[in-house]
Design a protein around this motif. Structure first.
Motif, PDB file in Angstrom:
ATOM      1  N   ASP A 163      24.040  37.583  10.890  1.00 16.15           N
ATOM      2  CA  ASP A 163      24.165  38.428   9.705  1.00 16.15           C
ATOM      3  C   ASP A 163      23.360  39.715   9.846  1.00 16.15           C
ATOM      4  OD1 ASP A 163      25.956  37.000   8.099  1.00 16.15           O
ATOM      5  OD2 ASP A 163      24.381  35.673   7.373  1.00 16.15           O
ATOM      6  N   THR A 164      22.218  39.614  10.522  1.00 14.12           N
ATOM      7  CA  THR A 164      21.314  40.752  10.651  1.00 14.12           C
ATOM      8  C   THR A 164      20.966  40.981  12.122  1.00 14.12           C
ATOM      9  OG1 THR A 164      19.313  39.392  10.488  1.00 14.12           O
ATOM     10  CG2 THR A 164      20.317  40.139   8.409  1.00 14.12           C
ATOM     11  N   GLU A 165      20.309  42.097  12.395  1.00 15.46           N
ATOM     12  CA  GLU A 165      19.879  42.385  13.754  1.00 15.46           C
ATOM     13  C   GLU A 165      18.843  41.360  14.226  1.00 15.46           C
ATOM     14  OE1 GLU A 165      18.628  46.435  13.731  1.00 15.46           O
ATOM     15  OE2 GLU A 165      20.674  47.216  13.718  1.00 15.46           O
ATOM     16  N   ALA A 166      18.027  40.866  13.296  1.00 12.26           N
ATOM     17  CA  ALA A 166      17.055  39.832  13.657  1.00 12.26           C
ATOM     18  C   ALA A 166      17.766  38.544  14.071  1.00 12.26           C
ATOM     19  CB  ALA A 166      16.110  39.559  12.473  1.00 12.26           C
ATOM     20  N   ASP A 167      18.865  38.214  13.389  1.00 14.21           N
ATOM     21  CA  ASP A 167      19.666  37.047  13.774  1.00 14.21           C
ATOM     22  C   ASP A 167      20.187  37.205  15.194  1.00 14.21           C
ATOM     23  OD1 ASP A 167      19.359  35.896  11.262  1.00 14.21           O
ATOM     24  OD2 ASP A 167      21.253  36.700  10.504  1.00 14.21           O
ATOM     25  N   LEU A 168      20.619  38.414  15.528  1.00 18.82           N
ATOM     26  CA  LEU A 168      21.179  38.664  16.857  1.00 18.82           C
ATOM     27  C   LEU A 168      20.120  38.467  17.932  1.00 18.82           C
ATOM     28  CD1 LEU A 168      23.468  39.564  18.718  1.00 18.82           C
ATOM     29  CD2 LEU A 168      22.821  41.945  18.241  1.00 18.82           C
ATOM     30  N   GLU A 169      18.920  38.932  17.679  1.00 22.39           N
ATOM     31  CA  GLU A 169      17.859  38.765  18.675  1.00 22.39           C
ATOM     32  C   GLU A 169      17.543  37.292  18.892  1.00 22.39           C
ATOM     33  OE1 GLU A 169      16.770  41.071  20.707  1.00 22.39           O
ATOM     34  OE2 GLU A 169      18.253  42.339  19.690  1.00 22.39           O
ATOM     35  N   LYS A 170      17.518  36.512  17.829  1.00 22.99           N
ATOM     36  CA  LYS A 170      17.293  35.067  17.958  1.00 22.99           C
ATOM     37  C   LYS A 170      18.432  34.422  18.741  1.00 22.99           C
ATOM     38  CE  LYS A 170      14.742  34.619  13.592  1.00 22.99           C
ATOM     39  NZ  LYS A 170      14.761  34.059  12.219  1.00 22.99           N
ATOM     40  N   LEU A 171      19.635  34.881  18.483  1.00 21.15           N
ATOM     41  CA  LEU A 171      20.794  34.330  19.166  1.00 21.15           C
ATOM     42  C   LEU A 171      20.764  34.657  20.651  1.00 21.15           C
ATOM     43  CD1 LEU A 171      23.200  32.725  17.950  1.00 21.15           C
ATOM     44  CD2 LEU A 171      24.546  34.802  18.170  1.00 21.15           C
ATOM     45  N   ARG A 172      20.354  35.867  20.981  1.00 21.01           N
ATOM     46  CA  ARG A 172      20.257  36.254  22.392  1.00 21.01           C
ATOM     47  C   ARG A 172      19.257  35.382  23.130  1.00 21.01           C
ATOM     48  NH1 ARG A 172      20.432  42.810  21.328  1.00 21.01           N
ATOM     49  NH2 ARG A 172      22.701  43.066  21.588  1.00 21.01           N
ATOM     50  N   LEU A 173      18.154  35.055  22.475  1.00 24.33           N
ATOM     51  CA  LEU A 173      17.157  34.182  23.097  1.00 24.33           C
ATOM     52  C   LEU A 173      17.732  32.789  23.313  1.00 24.33           C
ATOM     53  CD1 LEU A 173      14.280  33.713  24.088  1.00 24.33           C
ATOM     54  CD2 LEU A 173      13.627  33.188  21.728  1.00 24.33           C
ATOM     55  N   ALA A 174      18.413  32.255  22.295  1.00 21.05           N
ATOM     56  CA  ALA A 174      19.022  30.934  22.416  1.00 21.05           C
ATOM     57  C   ALA A 174      20.101  30.928  23.492  1.00 21.05           C
ATOM     58  CB  ALA A 174      19.604  30.500  21.076  1.00 21.05           C
ATOM     59  N   HIS A 175      20.871  31.999  23.558  1.00 22.50           N
ATOM     60  CA  HIS A 175      21.957  32.101  24.544  1.00 22.50           C
ATOM     61  C   HIS A 175      21.406  32.116  25.959  1.00 22.50           C
ATOM     62  CE1 HIS A 175      25.081  34.202  26.931  1.00 22.50           C
ATOM     63  NE2 HIS A 175      25.920  33.564  26.135  1.00 22.50           N
ATOM     64  N   ALA A 176      20.281  32.810  26.149  1.00 21.45           N
ATOM     65  CA  ALA A 176      19.699  32.936  27.486  1.00 21.45           C
ATOM     66  C   ALA A 176      19.170  31.613  28.005  1.00 21.45           C
ATOM     67  CB  ALA A 176      18.585  33.975  27.468  1.00 21.45           C
ATOM     68  N   THR A 177      18.815  30.706  27.096  1.00 14.89           N
ATOM     69  CA  THR A 177      18.242  29.422  27.517  1.00 14.89           C
ATOM     70  C   THR A 177      19.222  28.263  27.403  1.00 14.89           C
ATOM     71  OG1 THR A 177      17.371  29.061  25.267  1.00 14.89           O
ATOM     72  CG2 THR A 177      15.928  30.166  26.854  1.00 14.89           C
ATOM     73  N   GLN A 178      20.439  28.551  26.971  1.00 13.44           N
ATOM     74  CA  GLN A 178      21.426  27.480  26.797  1.00 13.44           C
ATOM     75  C   GLN A 178      22.023  27.071  28.137  1.00 13.44           C
ATOM     76  OE1 GLN A 178      25.438  28.319  25.166  1.00 13.44           O
ATOM     77  NE2 GLN A 178      24.875  26.918  23.516  1.00 13.44           N
ATOM     78  N   PRO A 179      22.069  25.772  28.443  1.00 12.86           N
ATOM     79  CA  PRO A 179      22.693  25.343  29.699  1.00 12.86           C
ATOM     80  C   PRO A 179      24.195  25.578  29.643  1.00 12.86           C
ATOM     81  CG  PRO A 179      22.149  23.441  28.342  1.00 12.86           C
ATOM     82  CD  PRO A 179      21.530  24.643  27.667  1.00 12.86           C
ATOM     83  N   PRO A 180      24.828  25.779  30.803  1.00 14.61           N
ATOM     84  CA  PRO A 180      26.281  25.978  30.820  1.00 14.61           C
ATOM     85  C   PRO A 180      26.997  24.763  30.250  1.00 14.61           C
ATOM     86  CG  PRO A 180      25.290  26.494  32.957  1.00 14.61           C
ATOM     87  CD  PRO A 180      24.233  25.817  32.140  1.00 14.61           C
ATOM     88  N   TYR A 181      28.068  25.007  29.507  1.00 19.93           N
ATOM     89  CA  TYR A 181      28.833  23.902  28.957  1.00 19.93           C
ATOM     90  C   TYR A 181      29.836  23.410  29.991  1.00 19.93           C
ATOM     91  CZ  TYR A 181      32.640  27.271  28.259  1.00 19.93           C
ATOM     92  OH  TYR A 181      33.618  28.211  28.451  1.00 19.93           O
ATOM     93  N   ALA A 182      30.224  22.167  29.833  1.00 20.64           N
ATOM     94  CA  ALA A 182      31.263  21.591  30.679  1.00 20.64           C
ATOM     95  C   ALA A 182      32.597  21.765  29.956  1.00 20.64           C
ATOM     96  CB  ALA A 182      30.992  20.118  30.933  1.00 20.64           C
ATOM     97  N   ALA A 183      33.461  22.597  30.493  1.00 22.41           N
ATOM     98  CA  ALA A 183      34.737  22.855  29.848  1.00 22.41           C
ATOM     99  C   ALA A 183      35.576  21.575  29.788  1.00 22.41           C
ATOM    100  CB  ALA A 183      35.503  23.947  30.588  1.00 22.41           C
ATOM    101  N   PRO A 184      36.128  21.264  28.628  1.00 25.64           N
ATOM    102  CA  PRO A 184      36.968  20.057  28.519  1.00 25.64           C
ATOM    103  C   PRO A 184      38.206  20.149  29.403  1.00 25.64           C
ATOM    104  CG  PRO A 184      36.373  20.915  26.350  1.00 25.64           C
ATOM    105  CD  PRO A 184      36.017  21.962  27.360  1.00 25.64           C
ATOM    106  N   VAL A 185      38.696  19.007  29.816  1.00 25.17           N
ATOM    107  CA  VAL A 185      39.900  18.959  30.641  1.00 25.17           C
ATOM    108  C   VAL A 185      41.123  19.110  29.719  1.00 25.17           C
ATOM    109  CG1 VAL A 185      41.304  17.552  32.193  1.00 25.17           C
ATOM    110  CG2 VAL A 185      38.796  17.489  32.333  1.00 25.17           C
ATOM    111  N   ALA A 186      42.049  19.977  30.105  1.00 26.82           N
ATOM    112  CA  ALA A 186      43.254  20.179  29.290  1.00 26.82           C
ATOM    113  C   ALA A 186      44.058  18.887  29.215  1.00 26.82           C
ATOM    114  CB  ALA A 186      44.105  21.300  29.896  1.00 26.82           C
ATOM    115  N   ARG A 187      44.613  18.635  28.011  1.00 26.04           N
ATOM    116  CA  ARG A 187      45.395  17.416  27.819  1.00 26.04           C
ATOM    117  C   ARG A 187      46.859  17.777  27.562  1.00 26.04           C
ATOM    118  NH1 ARG A 187      41.415  14.014  23.720  1.00 26.04           N
ATOM    119  NH2 ARG A 187      39.668  13.847  25.133  1.00 26.04           N
TER     120      ARG A 187
END
Length: 210
Positions: free
Chosen positions: A186-210
């Motif tokens: 919602d705010t620029e402060a939210d974006l900065e928090k999100l960038r920090l979380a994004h930088a430390t998030q492990p890669p996701y395992a993409a689901p297999v198509a069904r």
């Protein structure tokens, strides 16, 4: 082939609380943007994806999904017969995929929600008319609606979105180990928090198509 729930990514808001540095959905997040990251995760779920947006952001959406999957709506405040807002955007997205077996409403400013979360909320629609993701007891997004609610979804309008609809039907919370269901911008402060979380998030395992 059996139809599947569709993901409706809402990207038509003005983002007025964000500030003067541009639209929040176009802000950089990792190697992409806020909207681009949200769409990347939605596409990785292998569910159909529809983006509801305005002309200003339509090209940004088309970088990630086909033009036929981008629904352009008027900007909030545009004169016309409809009450624009989140409700109108949801109705437009549902109307674009009327044959889906349900719809997941995913705000475009929630780029941390994982593909597996989308699939879990979608699967719960087989047994419940309304579903939503929750993390450690806290209610989050996406919110899912079963096909039986189509006639009510397509008449939504205004800024309340589907709140009244959610209140009217039994809603089932799907517990997920995904804190992204609670994180938006919602705010620029939210974006900065999100960038920090994004930088430390492990890669996701993409689901297999069904």
């Amino acid at each position: 082939m059996k139809s599947r729930p569709a993901v409706i990514v809402l990207a038509a808001g003005t983002g007025s609380r964000f500030g003067a540095s541009g639209h929040k959905l176009t802000q950089r997040l990792g190697a992409s943007s806020v909207l681009g990251s949200t769409l990347r995760h939605a596409i990785a779920s292998h569910l159909p994806v529809i983006v509801v947006t305005t002309e200003a952001l339509a090209d940004a959406a088309r970088h990630h999904v086909a033009s036929r999957d981008v629904v352009v709506v008027p900007e909030v405040g545009t004169p016309g017969p409809h009450s624009l807002g989140m409700g109108y955007s949801i109705a437009a997205g549902v109307s674009a995929r009327p044959q889906a077996s349900g719809w997941l409403v995913l705000p475009g400013d929630m780029p941390m929600i994982q593909p597996a979360t989308l699939l879990a909320v979608a699967a719960a629609l087989e047994h419940h008319p309304v579903t939503y993701a929750q993390h450690r007891g806290r209610r989050g997004h996406p919110v899912g609606f079963a096909a039986e609610l189509y006639s009510e979804l397509v008449t939504l309008s205004g800024d309340e979105g589907a709140k009244r609809l959610v209140a009217r039907y039994p809603a089932h919370g799907v517990d997920v180990d995904d804190a992204g269901v609670l994180l938006d911008v919602d705010t620029e402060a939210d974006l900065e928090k999100l960038r920090l979380a994004h930088a430390t998030q492990p890669p996701y395992a993409a689901p297999v198509a069904r």
